[in-house]
Structures are given as structure tokens and as C-alpha cells.
Design an enzyme around this catalytic site. Structure first.
Site, mmCIF file in Angstrom:
data_model
loop_
_atom_site.group_PDB
_atom_site.id
_atom_site.type_symbol
_atom_site.label_atom_id
_atom_site.label_comp_id
_atom_site.label_asym_id
_atom_site.label_seq_id
_atom_site.Cartn_x
_atom_site.Cartn_y
_atom_site.Cartn_z
ATOM 1 N N GLY A 177 47.690 -22.489 37.389
ATOM 2 C CA GLY A 177 46.536 -23.368 37.429
ATOM 3 C C GLY A 177 46.487 -24.213 36.176
ATOM 4 O O GLY A 177 47.457 -24.267 35.410
ATOM 5 N N THR A 219 51.794 -17.708 33.791
ATOM 6 C CA THR A 219 52.498 -18.964 33.531
ATOM 7 C C THR A 219 51.593 -19.966 32.832
ATOM 8 O O THR A 219 50.375 -19.957 33.018
ATOM 9 C CB THR A 219 53.026 -19.574 34.845
ATOM 10 O OG1 THR A 219 51.924 -19.842 35.713
ATOM 11 C CG2 THR A 219 53.972 -18.604 35.530
ATOM 12 N N ASN A 269 37.432 -18.955 39.170
ATOM 13 C CA ASN A 269 37.099 -18.130 38.018
ATOM 14 C C ASN A 269 35.899 -18.691 37.246
ATOM 15 O O ASN A 269 35.449 -19.811 37.482
ATOM 16 C CB ASN A 269 38.329 -18.048 37.100
ATOM 17 C CG ASN A 269 38.208 -16.961 36.049
ATOM 18 O OD1 ASN A 269 37.445 -16.005 36.218
ATOM 19 N ND2 ASN A 269 38.947 -17.098 34.968
ATOM 20 N N LYS A 270 35.375 -17.860 36.334
ATOM 21 C CA LYS A 270 34.252 -18.220 35.464
ATOM 22 C C LYS A 270 32.987 -18.514 36.267
ATOM 23 O O LYS A 270 32.190 -19.398 35.904
ATOM 24 C CB LYS A 270 34.629 -19.406 34.567
ATOM 25 C CG LYS A 270 35.883 -19.151 33.729
ATOM 26 C CD LYS A 270 36.148 -20.244 32.730
ATOM 27 C CE LYS A 270 37.421 -19.937 31.939
ATOM 28 N NZ LYS A 270 37.721 -20.945 30.909
ATOM 29 N N LEU A 301 82.599 -48.741 18.332
ATOM 30 C CA LEU A 301 81.600 -49.809 18.376
ATOM 31 C C LEU A 301 82.218 -51.135 18.791
ATOM 32 O O LEU A 301 83.430 -51.350 18.664
ATOM 33 C CB LEU A 301 80.943 -49.972 17.006
ATOM 34 C CG LEU A 301 80.085 -48.800 16.500
ATOM 35 C CD1 LEU A 301 79.708 -49.029 15.042
ATOM 36 C CD2 LEU A 301 78.832 -48.637 17.359
ATOM 37 N N SER A 340 90.117 -53.394 21.486
ATOM 38 C CA SER A 340 90.910 -54.240 22.383
ATOM 39 C C SER A 340 92.176 -54.738 21.696
ATOM 40 O O SER A 340 93.258 -54.789 22.316
ATOM 41 C CB SER A 340 90.070 -55.427 22.862
ATOM 42 O OG SER A 340 88.976 -54.989 23.644
ATOM 43 N N SER A 380 82.117 -47.017 25.504
ATOM 44 C CA SER A 380 81.819 -45.679 26.070
ATOM 45 C C SER A 380 80.994 -44.858 25.082
ATOM 46 O O SER A 380 81.495 -43.902 24.498
ATOM 47 C CB SER A 380 83.105 -44.946 26.451
ATOM 48 O OG SER A 380 84.074 -44.967 25.440
#
Length: 635
Positions: free
Chosen positions: A37, A117, A171-172, A475, A481, A548
């Protein structure tokens, strides 16, 4: 009767009573449930109350609890029951649950394992962990606040994960004066939402975990509620046989058990059905068949074993079977495929990158998998299917997944163990998503490898060379190349058969539809990797020059190649040096904000951790770098 006889008789009665108690306790049914909850709905307090009322707290624990309660300043109550469960220091300081807390308790009628949880949205991933093995969910709602977004999200996940029994604990109630009208309105609001997501049945109970109303006994403060209190309901709820228990036999192999040369068995936990000696079985994905010879356990051989039991199976035939494969009933095999539609719950703060390779762990098997862009993301409030290019933290979406090899599976709706999986980031080892397989894609069944008579070895032998991929990364402006071009010219003079794939060149054709977002960069490298793989199959030496920037994608391409065929060359040039060259004027545009997602400026570059070669272009010329690469390729 002597005093000694009396002692013996008393001891015998005590032993008999203990044995009877242990026998009864051993055969009690087990209920696994979660409390979930929104934040501060009282989940930890409720579990603490259940532990306290079922007398599962030792005297020293109780004394510590009372002391801690006084220290944190609990008002109007001697004991703060939430402290029984909130074990992390951060939880006690903040008064919230962060981790999943598991607790065991028992009553005269049943044994329980409960998972407390977290309610905070940022810890939704922990809630998924707790819900994955639960039979029942207690969804708490603060009577003052009503149905909240996190209530809806947790309810959606409860239904998605296949939990069939739901308790709505309002609850509560003590804080709203035990008002029935408040309770009825919340139940009506929740029912409207539950119907929209497919929860057709749930049990609504008004409670106060703080005061103990309707927890173990009927509350005098709410005489208008005449149904069963929470704990008696948990004790008596009927757990229907699941598909896993009634379906055909399935067992993922966790371990090949070979203690000596005379014994070879296959160990694992049965994920579905039951098995007996003499049953015909099939091993997937290989399809090899055999017969069960023995069912071996620590307590001795068994005549039958059922879902949930961990056993070792021996076979009548010596067939190939290893960890990750699945032993199934021969006449009821699982599907085997490598492409699926799946529902994903994203659990990482770093958003999903479509096309990136992740580890997919399903059952006892781990494979490499890529996730396609989501078909849609689910709005948990409205159930609307929203267009989305990715998934971020706590998002729920549907996407196709492709694995690097076929795996046996079952749709999650049929078998949690064989249809549920997790995705793991290959670099950080973080679990990034939980997933549920919906079904295999039709194309996974319609596309098959076509056998060819001329294989890659023959192609390579005709060219008198060993195929390889020289992958230059660095870079923009680092010199990749230039160096790659010189390498190809030198190899050509040596009569080597090569092909150069350059980053700019492939974007004029093969990848002209891709931009420079992270997702497009991933897809760019994936396509280039596939082309490079085909070229190595043809016996070529492939030279690539791509920025890449991400390690994951470079590792993905490495995984496509044969061992030893991928040579990563890191052209290591400092950013300021690369920027000073800027022959294409790209850095200037990026600095001026005219070029988005430029590597080194507003997009990261992840340098290789262990490249085969590192080229420092501030210390050697392109010619020298090319010679170094060729020396690595051809010693």
C-alpha cells in the site's frame, strides 16, 4: 510407584507431547503473504501486532521493543509494533520501510511467512520482490486518505504478478471515529478501480493495527462489522491448487550432481506438476528423451515428488543435460523460443535503453537479451496505454525481448518460475527490471536457420587468413578513421582480404535513419556489429572506426564474434587535443548548443576497461599506430 518411575513417566509424556506438537506443526499449511500500500498506511505496525498477538516475541525482544518505543517517543501506547519489523537504522529514523522485511509466525491452524514491503514509490522494486512468491496480498489503506496512487500501483502489480487472494485492510479506523460510512466509501472507490484492472474478488476488513481492532478478534468499537477479523481470515482462506501444482511436470536443472563415478543426477526444484520413477521425460532445449530412474532426496528415495520440492533425478540413459536446461514430461514439452512479448517493471534509476544487451535470468538459466522500444507504458491510475520510447524507474510497460539463443519457457500466467525473469545490467550487475513473459512471437517460430554447405572455416581457408574484427573506438577527432585507413592499406599490400566500416560512411546508407540519441547510438552499433559478424563469416578482416561510446555495446559486439576474433583498439586522445583538431567543426557546434548529444560535451564516453590495444596519439604517429595494430593481428 517410585519417584524415579514418576520421573520417567513424566519425561515420556513430555516427549510424547513434544513429538505430537512437532508432528502437528510440521503438517500445518503454509501461507505466504505480503502487506503493501502507500507510505505510512501502517503495514509494519500491522505485522508487529500480528507477531505480538500470536505470541511470537521472546521476552528479551519484548523488553528491547519497549525500550525502543520509549526512546522514539511513541504516544499513547507502550509498544510501537512497527519497530518489530523495521530493522534498518534508516527505517527507524525515518519511520518508514525501505527494505523487504520477512517474518515468520504461527498459530494453531497455520504457519505464515509475511513480507512487509515498502510504501514509497522509489522502493516499488522491493515490493515486486516481496510479491513474486506470495499467495495473498493485504493491501492497506489509511482510512483518512482513501485510495492513493501507490495503492493503485501496488494493486496493479499484485494482479499482474498473479496473486489470487486480496484483502483490503482499511487501517487507522480509530482515527476516523470507527465511522462505517468512511469504510463503505473507501471500499466502493477501491472496487471501481479493482474492477478496471481485473481484480474481481477481494475481502474488505476495517481494522486498527495500532489499537488491535479486528486483528485477532471482533472489535467492540465496530459492531457494524460482523464478518471475520483479519487473522482468522488468514488462517482459513482456502489456497486453491495452482496451475504449477496441477499442470505437467517441469524442473529447471540447477546442478549436475556427480559426487562419484557411479552416480550422475540432476538437481533442482520442481516448478510444475509431479514426477515418478518410470516417467518419460524430455530435456529442453535439446529435445533429448529418457526415463526417470530414481528420485533422490536427503531423506532417501521417493516414489513421487511434486511442485515446490527440491530433488535429484537420475535417468536411465546417459544424455546431455546441464544447468539451465529444463526436464519436462515427454508428452507435454514447454515452448522453446528466442523472441517474446513481455511485461516489464523497470526497477533502476537509469532508464531502459532499447537495443542494449542485458543479462536475462529465467529459472536457472542466464542468457543475453535485448529489449525493443516499448509498445506502450501503463498509466496505473487510468489503465491508459501511453506511447513511450523508454521506461524509467517504477514504470510498467510492454515490450518485445530477443534472446541470443532459444530458451524453454512458459507464459507467466501458467508458471511463475518459468515465465518470470529479471534483467541485469552487464556493466554494473544491477538488477534493472522484473519481467513476465506473455507469449512467444510468431516470427520466433516461423524463422529457422538455413543450413549451408560452405561454412565460415572454408571461407577463411580460401583467403588464407584468420577472420578478425579490429574495433577502433575513441572520441571524435581522436584519429580513428585515419589510423583505420592506413591499417587497411598496409594489409592490402600483404594480400589480406579486408573491409573498412567507418562511422560516417554507414550513416549515409545502412544507418541513415538513426540519429544521435543514446537509443539510436545503441542501435547504430548493433547493426554494425551484425554486419561485421557476417563479414567474419565470409572470412574477412573487418576494420571499424566508430566512437562507440558505451561499453555495453562494445561488449555486445564482442559477444557476437568467435573467441579471440574481436580486437578492441582504444584510440586514447585527450578531449582537449581532439577538440583542437576539430576538422569537421563539430566540437564548436556542440559548444554553441547547435549539436545535441555530442560525445565528450553533453554525452558521455565510457573508456574501455581492458582493451587489447591502447593507442596514445599524443605519443605516436598514425603510421606507428597502424604498425602496432598489424603486429597484434599478425605476430
Amino acid at each position: 510407584m517410585t519417584t524415579q518411575d514418576t520421573i520417567y513417566k513424566t519425561d515420556a509424556l513430555i516427549a510424547e507431547n513434544i513429538d505430537a506438537y512437532l508432528e502437528t506443526h510440521q503438517h500445518k499449511s503454509m501461507l505466504r503473504f505480503i502487506t503493501c500500500g502507500s507510505v505510512d498506511d501502517g503495514k509494519s505496525t500491522l505485522i508487529g501486532r500480528l507477531l505480538y498477538d500470536s505470541k511470537m516475541i521472546f521476552e528479551d525482544q519484548l523488553a528491547t521493543l519497549e525500550a525502543d518505543s520509549k526512546r522514539v517517543g511513541t504516544q499513547g501506547q507502550e509498544i510501537d509494533f512497527a519497530l518489530l519489523v523495521d530493522g534498518l537504522a534508516a527505517e527507524r529514523e525515518q519511520g518508514i520501510t525501505i527494505d523487504v522485511a520477512y517474518r515468520f509466525f504461527s498459530t494453531e491452524k497455520r504457519k505464515f511467512i509475511v513480507a512487509d514491503t515498502p510504501g514509497h514509490e522509489q522502493y516499488t522494486r522491493n515490493m515486486v520482490t516481496g510479491a513474486s512468491a506470495a499467495d495473498l496480498a493485504v493491501i492497506l489503506i489509511d482510512a483518512r486518505k482513501g485510495v492513493l496512487t501507490q495503492t493503485r500501483r501496488h494493486s496493479y502489480l499484485v494482479h499482474l504478478l498473479g496473486i489470487r487472494h486480496v484483502v483490503l485492510a482499511v487501517n487507522k479506523m480509530d482515527l476516523v471515529g470507527y465511522d462505517q460510512a468512511v469504510f463503505d466509501q473507501i471500499v466502493a472507490d477501491y472496487r471501481a478501480f479493482a474492477d478496471s484492472i481485473g481484480i474481481t474478488e477481494f475481502t474488505a476488513i476495517p481494522i486498527s493495527g495500532y489499537k488491535g481492532d479486528n486483528i485477532t478478534t471482533q472489535s467492540e468499537n465496530m459492531p457494524w462489522y460482523t464478518d471475520t477479523p483479519l487473522l482468522p481470515h488468514l488462517e482459513t482462506v482456502t489456497l486453491d491448487d495452482t496451475i504449477e501444482q496441477t499442470g505437467p511436470f517441469r524442473m529447471p536443472v540447477q546442478l549436475v550432481n556427480r559426487p562419484n563415478l557411479d552416480f550422475r543426477g540432476f538437481s533442482g526444484m520442481i516448478a510444475g506438476g509431479q514426477v515418478r520413477p518410470g516417467d518419460a521425460i524430455r530435456v529442453l532445449p535439446s529435445g533429448k528423451t529418457s526415463t526417470i530412474a530414481r528420485i533422490v532426496t536427503l531423506g532417501g528415495d521417493k516414489d513421487v515428488a511434486v511442485a515446490g520440492e527440491s530433488v535429484t533425478l537420475t535417468l536411465t540413459d546417459e544424455i546431455d543435460c546441464s544447468r539451465g536446461q529444463v526436464i519436462v514430461a515427454a508428452q507435454s514439452p514447454l515452448e522453446v523460443a528466442d523472441q517474446f512479448e513481455s511485461t516489464l517493471v523497470w526497477m533502476d534509476e537509469v532508464e531502459m535503453v532499447p537495443g542494449r544487451a542485458y543479462w536475462l535470468k529465467i529459472g536457472t538459466q542466464t542468457v543475453s537479451a535485448t529489449v525493443q522500444p516499448p509498445k506502450y507504458e501503463v498509466n496505473v491510475n487510468t489503465q491508459e496505454h501511453m506511447a513511450s520510447k523508454t521506461l524509467d524507474l517504477n514504470a510498467i510497460g510492454v515490450a518485445n525481448i530477443t534472446t541470443d539463443r532459444e530458451i524453454p519457457f512458459a507464459p507467466y500466467a501458467e508458471n511463475r518460475d518459468l515465465g518470470g525473469f529479471i534483467l541485469i545490467d552487464k556493466i554494473t550487475n544491477h538488477t534493472v527490471a522484473a519481467g513476465l513473459i506473455n507469449f512467444a512471437l510468431r516470427r520466433a517460430q516461423n524463422i529457422h536457420w538455413q543450413a549451408t554447405d560452405i561454412g565460415r572455416d572454408h571461407h577463411a581457408s580460401m583467403k588464407h587468413q584468420k577472420p578478425a574484427v579490429l574495433w577502433l573506438t575513441g572520441l571524435s577527432g581522436s584519429g580513428k578513421s585515419t589510423i583505420a585507413n592506413i591499417v587497411e592499406k598496409k594489409l592490402a599490400r600483404m594480400n589480406r582480404h579486408t573491409f573498412l566500416l567507418d562511422g560516417d560512411n554507414v550513416r549515409h546508407g545502412l544507418n541513415k535513419d538513426l540519429g544521435f540519441t543514446e537509443t539510436d547510438r545503441v542501435e547504430n552499433i548493433r547493426r554494425v556489429g551484425e554486419v561485421a559478424k557476417l563479414m567474419t563469416d565470409a572470412g574477412l578482416i573487418v576494420i571499424t572506426a566508430f566512437i562507440s561510446p558505451f561499453r555495453s555495446e562494445r561488449d555486445m559486439v564482442r559477444g557476437m564474434m568467435q573467441p579471440g576474433e574481436f580486437v578492441e583498439v582504444f584510440v586514447d586522445t585527450p578531449l582537449e587535443v581532439a577538440e583542437s583538431r576539430d576538422v569537421k567543426g563539430l566540437y564548436a557546434k556542440a559548444r554553441a548548443g547547435q549539436l545535441k548529444n555530442f560525445t565528450g560535451i553533453d554525452s558521455p564516453y565510457e573508456a574501455p576497461d581492458a582493451a587489447e590495444l591502447r593507442i596514445d596519439t599524443t605519443e605516436m604517429s598514425p603510421e606507428e599506430a597502424a604498425d602496432l595494430i598489424i603486429a597484434r593481428l599478425i605476430p
